[in-house]
Design a protein around this motif. Structure first.
Motif, PDB file in Angstrom:
ATOM      1  N   PHE A   1       0.663  -1.354   0.498  1.00  0.00           N
ATOM      2  CA  PHE A   1      -0.052   0.383  -0.073  1.00  0.00           C
ATOM      3  C   PHE A   1       0.833   0.766   0.028  1.00  0.00           C
ATOM      4  CE2 PHE A   1      -2.655  -3.246   2.086  1.00  0.00           C
ATOM      5  CZ  PHE A   1      -3.741  -3.290   1.456  1.00  0.00           C
ATOM      6  N   PRO A   2       1.205   2.101  -0.960  1.00  0.00           N
ATOM      7  CA  PRO A   2       1.354   3.188  -1.375  1.00  0.00           C
ATOM      8  C   PRO A   2       0.722   4.069   0.113  1.00  0.00           C
ATOM      9  CG  PRO A   2      -0.304   3.579  -2.811  1.00  0.00           C
ATOM     10  CD  PRO A   2      -0.362   3.001  -1.979  1.00  0.00           C
ATOM     11  N   ILE A   3       1.683   5.037   0.926  1.00  0.00           N
ATOM     12  CA  ILE A   3       1.503   6.398   1.725  1.00  0.00           C
ATOM     13  C   ILE A   3       1.744   7.618   1.727  1.00  0.00           C
ATOM     14  CG2 ILE A   3       1.502   4.185   3.472  1.00  0.00           C
ATOM     15  CD1 ILE A   3       4.042   5.626   4.537  1.00  0.00           C
ATOM     16  N   LEU A   4       0.650   8.100   2.142  1.00  0.00           N
ATOM     17  CA  LEU A   4       0.937   9.566   2.003  1.00  0.00           C
ATOM     18  C   LEU A   4       2.344   9.672   2.552  1.00  0.00           C
ATOM     19  CD1 LEU A   4      -1.833  11.598   2.542  1.00  0.00           C
ATOM     20  CD2 LEU A   4      -0.691  11.455   0.378  1.00  0.00           C
ATOM     21  N   GLY A   5       3.424  11.436   2.231  1.00  0.00           N
ATOM     22  CA  GLY A   5       4.810  11.074   2.402  1.00  0.00           C
ATOM     23  C   GLY A   5       5.211  12.482   2.836  1.00  0.00           C
ATOM     24  N   ASP A   6       5.952  13.540   3.285  1.00  0.00           N
ATOM     25  CA  ASP A   6       6.362  14.688   3.079  1.00  0.00           C
ATOM     26  C   ASP A   6       6.149  15.766   1.839  1.00  0.00           C
ATOM     27  OD1 ASP A   6       6.388  14.088   5.970  1.00  0.00           O
ATOM     28  OD2 ASP A   6       8.972  14.280   5.725  1.00  0.00           O
ATOM     29  N   GLU A   7       6.415  14.812   1.081  1.00  0.00           N
ATOM     30  CA  GLU A   7       6.264  15.471  -0.435  1.00  0.00           C
ATOM     31  C   GLU A   7       5.071  15.739  -1.004  1.00  0.00           C
ATOM     32  OE1 GLU A   7       6.075  10.858  -1.452  1.00  0.00           O
ATOM     33  OE2 GLU A   7       7.176  12.014   0.041  1.00  0.00           O
ATOM     34  N   ASP A   8       4.073  15.153   0.059  1.00  0.00           N
ATOM     35  CA  ASP A   8       2.834  15.109   0.071  1.00  0.00           C
ATOM     36  C   ASP A   8       1.561  16.437   0.545  1.00  0.00           C
ATOM     37  OD1 ASP A   8       2.456  13.789  -2.071  1.00  0.00           O
ATOM     38  OD2 ASP A   8       2.405  11.476  -1.144  1.00  0.00           O
ATOM     39  N   GLU A   9       2.496  16.764   1.404  1.00  0.00           N
ATOM     40  CA  GLU A   9       2.343  18.112   1.925  1.00  0.00           C
ATOM     41  C   GLU A   9       2.015  19.558   1.083  1.00  0.00           C
ATOM     42  OE1 GLU A   9       1.099  18.046   5.515  1.00  0.00           O
ATOM     43  OE2 GLU A   9       1.391  16.052   4.966  1.00  0.00           O
ATOM     44  N   SER A  10       2.446  20.426   0.283  1.00  0.00           N
ATOM     45  CA  SER A  10       1.543  20.503  -0.343  1.00  0.00           C
ATOM     46  C   SER A  10       0.873  21.082  -0.697  1.00  0.00           C
ATOM     47  CB  SER A  10       2.772  21.245  -1.386  1.00  0.00           C
ATOM     48  OG  SER A  10       2.863  20.220  -2.246  1.00  0.00           O
ATOM     49  N   THR A  11       0.574  19.245  -1.295  1.00  0.00           N
ATOM     50  CA  THR A  11      -1.135  19.208  -2.185  1.00  0.00           C
ATOM     51  C   THR A  11      -2.004  19.132  -1.227  1.00  0.00           C
ATOM     52  OG1 THR A  11       0.363  17.809  -4.033  1.00  0.00           O
ATOM     53  CG2 THR A  11      -1.733  17.541  -3.203  1.00  0.00           C
ATOM     54  N   VAL A  12      -1.606  18.951  -0.081  1.00  0.00           N
ATOM     55  CA  VAL A  12      -2.928  18.825   1.010  1.00  0.00           C
ATOM     56  C   VAL A  12      -3.521  19.412   1.040  1.00  0.00           C
ATOM     57  CG1 VAL A  12      -3.318  18.146   3.441  1.00  0.00           C
ATOM     58  CG2 VAL A  12      -2.245  16.791   1.911  1.00  0.00           C
ATOM     59  N   GLU A  13      -2.045  20.819   1.457  1.00  0.00           N
ATOM     60  CA  GLU A  13      -2.385  22.205   1.734  1.00  0.00           C
ATOM     61  C   GLU A  13      -3.038  22.725   1.330  1.00  0.00           C
ATOM     62  OE1 GLU A  13      -2.077  23.740   5.355  1.00  0.00           O
ATOM     63  OE2 GLU A  13      -0.448  22.608   6.065  1.00  0.00           O
ATOM     64  N   ALA A  14      -3.417  22.791  -0.306  1.00  0.00           N
ATOM     65  CA  ALA A  14      -3.495  23.224  -1.902  1.00  0.00           C
ATOM     66  C   ALA A  14      -5.530  22.661  -1.498  1.00  0.00           C
ATOM     67  CB  ALA A  14      -3.031  22.482  -3.094  1.00  0.00           C
ATOM     68  N   PHE A  15      -5.169  21.380  -1.461  1.00  0.00           N
ATOM     69  CA  PHE A  15      -6.649  20.346  -1.550  1.00  0.00           C
ATOM     70  C   PHE A  15      -8.006  21.478  -0.183  1.00  0.00           C
ATOM     71  CE2 PHE A  15      -5.234  16.762  -3.656  1.00  0.00           C
ATOM     72  CZ  PHE A  15      -5.162  17.457  -4.720  1.00  0.00           C
ATOM     73  N   ALA A  16      -7.121  21.731   0.937  1.00  0.00           N
ATOM     74  CA  ALA A  16      -7.377  22.103   2.777  1.00  0.00           C
ATOM     75  C   ALA A  16      -7.834  23.218   2.696  1.00  0.00           C
ATOM     76  CB  ALA A  16      -6.779  21.555   3.272  1.00  0.00           C
ATOM     77  N   THR A  17      -7.260  23.997   1.216  1.00  0.00           N
ATOM     78  CA  THR A  17      -8.471  25.655   1.329  1.00  0.00           C
ATOM     79  C   THR A  17      -9.717  25.257   1.263  1.00  0.00           C
ATOM     80  OG1 THR A  17      -7.737  25.653  -0.672  1.00  0.00           O
ATOM     81  CG2 THR A  17      -5.200  26.842   0.654  1.00  0.00           C
ATOM     82  N   GLY A  18     -10.082  24.301   0.592  1.00  0.00           N
ATOM     83  CA  GLY A  18     -11.914  24.598   0.199  1.00  0.00           C
ATOM     84  C   GLY A  18     -12.664  23.149   0.977  1.00  0.00           C
ATOM     85  N   LEU A  19     -11.783  22.429   2.091  1.00  0.00           N
ATOM     86  CA  LEU A  19     -12.364  20.712   2.246  1.00  0.00           C
ATOM     87  C   LEU A  19     -11.762  20.586   3.364  1.00  0.00           C
ATOM     88  CD1 LEU A  19     -10.995  18.514  -0.365  1.00  0.00           C
ATOM     89  CD2 LEU A  19     -13.720  19.059   0.362  1.00  0.00           C
ATOM     90  N   ASP A  20     -12.806  19.841   4.225  1.00  0.00           N
ATOM     91  CA  ASP A  20     -11.959  19.264   5.409  1.00  0.00           C
ATOM     92  C   ASP A  20     -10.673  18.851   5.315  1.00  0.00           C
ATOM     93  OD1 ASP A  20     -11.365  16.817   7.365  1.00  0.00           O
ATOM     94  OD2 ASP A  20     -13.469  17.161   8.145  1.00  0.00           O
ATOM     95  N   ARG A  21      -9.732  19.095   6.692  1.00  0.00           N
ATOM     96  CA  ARG A  21      -8.624  18.975   5.814  1.00  0.00           C
ATOM     97  C   ARG A  21      -8.850  17.396   5.879  1.00  0.00           C
ATOM     98  NH1 ARG A  21      -3.533  20.710   7.010  1.00  0.00           N
ATOM     99  NH2 ARG A  21      -4.340  22.187   6.332  1.00  0.00           N
ATOM    100  N   GLU A  22      -9.176  15.897   6.867  1.00  0.00           N
ATOM    101  CA  GLU A  22      -9.339  14.845   6.217  1.00  0.00           C
ATOM    102  C   GLU A  22      -9.627  14.220   4.910  1.00  0.00           C
ATOM    103  OE1 GLU A  22     -11.311  12.760   9.891  1.00  0.00           O
ATOM    104  OE2 GLU A  22      -9.368  12.853  10.810  1.00  0.00           O
ATOM    105  N   ALA A  23     -10.669  15.090   4.664  1.00  0.00           N
ATOM    106  CA  ALA A  23     -11.021  14.861   3.056  1.00  0.00           C
ATOM    107  C   ALA A  23      -9.702  14.767   1.723  1.00  0.00           C
ATOM    108  CB  ALA A  23     -12.620  15.478   3.167  1.00  0.00           C
ATOM    109  N   ALA A  24      -9.245  16.275   2.761  1.00  0.00           N
ATOM    110  CA  ALA A  24      -8.018  16.597   1.608  1.00  0.00           C
ATOM    111  C   ALA A  24      -6.928  15.768   1.925  1.00  0.00           C
ATOM    112  CB  ALA A  24      -7.444  17.968   2.350  1.00  0.00           C
TER     113      ALA A  24
END
Length: 421
Positions: free
Chosen positions: A6-29
């Motif tokens: 199973f792949p997992i989220l890494g530090d390199e994905d945090e910028s994408t999480v922040e981009a999505f979290a501007t408009g979503l529930d953070r867990e959904a992001a």
């Protein structure tokens, strides 16, 4: 023994999480980031993710993952399908992202901008405005521009706005305080103003046709502050100002919220108010006051001058909204496309500020000519202390509720701080 990867989220994905979290529930992001990243990987591209794979990938429980997947599916950001399985019976459910990072981020911003416009209409109605965003009266707007009046000259607190990428022409003008920015909106000199929550409610109470569009920061930045020499000791709590002289401006955001702070703490009748409009710091340093009202950057600047400073933050004691974007009611009704474009660009800037504050601070420092390190310090402290909260974690950037505004209006009224601006 069968081994599953199973792949997992890494530090390199945090910028994408922040981009999505501007408009979503953070867990959904986080879930959305995981599904987008899978589509971009060589090993898992084109393969739907099971609920178990998502749970492992984002490190969340089954119920929270199910809620996030349901939200993302309802919004049309992911597609529910099935997972290839060798087991007998009905194949298990699976989910795939519908687009790559850039397109998905743009879609998230567009959806959230619509939600903010709807919420603004709800808040306007609660504040007593006869507003119906669906009454069909919107006027086609092809001007392709928005003018924004800031609550002060551009500085690090405004950096996210300057870091945004806008699909329309956005101009920023510095105003001398919240009252001036709000007056510019009321007089149609600008389309959007950035003003303190108390200033907005005071203007609304006095008949100005203005409504909140979204919150720039979630928490008010007003403080009571002093120096150890002026106070003859430490200031530990608002209770310590009893019997003291408090420098406070009349008719301003800090004055209204300072009075609210003292009233809520039960000490407003036990202090001597020194009217020092615009000269609160001078009154403190000159010995004419023991305590001053201001914003959180004021004590920071005094510390930079070598003073031992103490401050008490209003937002640590009372849930007061931070600076809000303010528009006329007819602008909200008649120019939704232009406002939507502004909000989407602002969200893009906030994602940049979260992941690369140096870039955001550089964007505003180039405008105001101030030292980059100073503006970055302001931005980072503001993001850390005033930008987050449950509303943002659950609903995304800029969120506000009608209940929050109504509670503040009642509190200001009870503190005799809802008078005319």
């Amino acid at each position: 023994m069968r081994v599953r990867e199973f792949p997992i989220l890494g530090d390199e994905d945090e910028s994408t999480v922040e981009a999505f979290a501007t408009g979503l529930d953070r867990e959904a992001a986080r879930v959305l980031t995981y599904l987008v990243a899978r589509e971009e990987s060589e090993q898992f591209s084109g393969e739907a993710a099971s609920r178990l794979a998502v749970r492992v990938g984002v490190d969340l429980g089954r119920g929270r993952v199910s809620d996030a997947l349901g939200t993302l599916t309802d919004l049309g950001l992911v597609t529910e399908t099935t997972v290839d399985s060798e087991a007998p019976g009905r194949p298990p459910k699976g989910w795939r992202a519908d687009a790559g990072r850039a397109d998905t981020a743009a879609r998230v911003r567009a959806l959230h901008a619509d939600a903010l416009l709807d919420q603004a209409a709800t808040v306007a109605a609660t504040l007593g405005d006869d507003f119906d965003a669906t009454d069909g009266s919107a006027i086609p707007d092809d001007s392709g521009s928005i003018s924004v009046g800031l609550n002060w000259d551009p500085n690090g607190l405004h950096a996210p706005l300057f870091a945004g990428t806008y699909d329309l022409d956005v101009t920023f003008t510095g105003c001398r305080g919240s009252h001036a920015a709000l007056s510019a909106v009321a007089d149609s000199d600008v389309d959007v103003g950035l003003a303190g929550a108390a200033t907005l409610l005071r203007a609304h109470a006095s008949g100005h046709d203005v409504v909140p569009l979204a919150l720039c920061y979630q928490r008010a930045m007003v403080v009571l502050y002093t120096t150890r020499s002026a106070f003859d000791g430490p200031l530990r709590s608002v209770e310590d100002v009893r019997g003291r002289r408090v420098a406070m401006p009349a008719g301003s955001e800090t004055g209204a919220l300072g009075r609210l702070f003292l009233s809520q703490a039960g000490v407003v009748d036990d202090v001597t108010v020194i009217r020092a409009d615009g000269e609160e710091r001078a009154a403190l340093l000159d010995g004419d006051a023991d305590v001053a009202t201001g914003v959180f950057t004021d004590p920071l600047e005094l510390e930079g001058m070598g003073h031992d400073v103490d401050s008490v933050l209003l937002a640590d004691h009372f849930p007061v909204p931070g600076p809000a974007f303010v528009v006329r009611r007819e602008t909200l009704r008649n120019r939704p496309d232009a406002l939507r474009g502004f909000l989407e660009g602002a969200m893009d800037g906030w994602a940049t500020a979260r992941t690369d504050p140096a870039a955001a601070a550089t964007a505003v420092a180039e405008q105001c000519g101030a030292p980059l390190d100073d503006e970055r310090r302001k931005l980072e402290q503001a993001l850390d202390r005033f930008a987050g909260g449950d509303a943002v974690a659950k609903n995304g950037w800029g969120w506000h509720s009608a209940d929050t505004w109504e509670r503040l209006r009642v509190a200001l009224d009870q503190a005799a701080a809802l008078g005319r601006t």
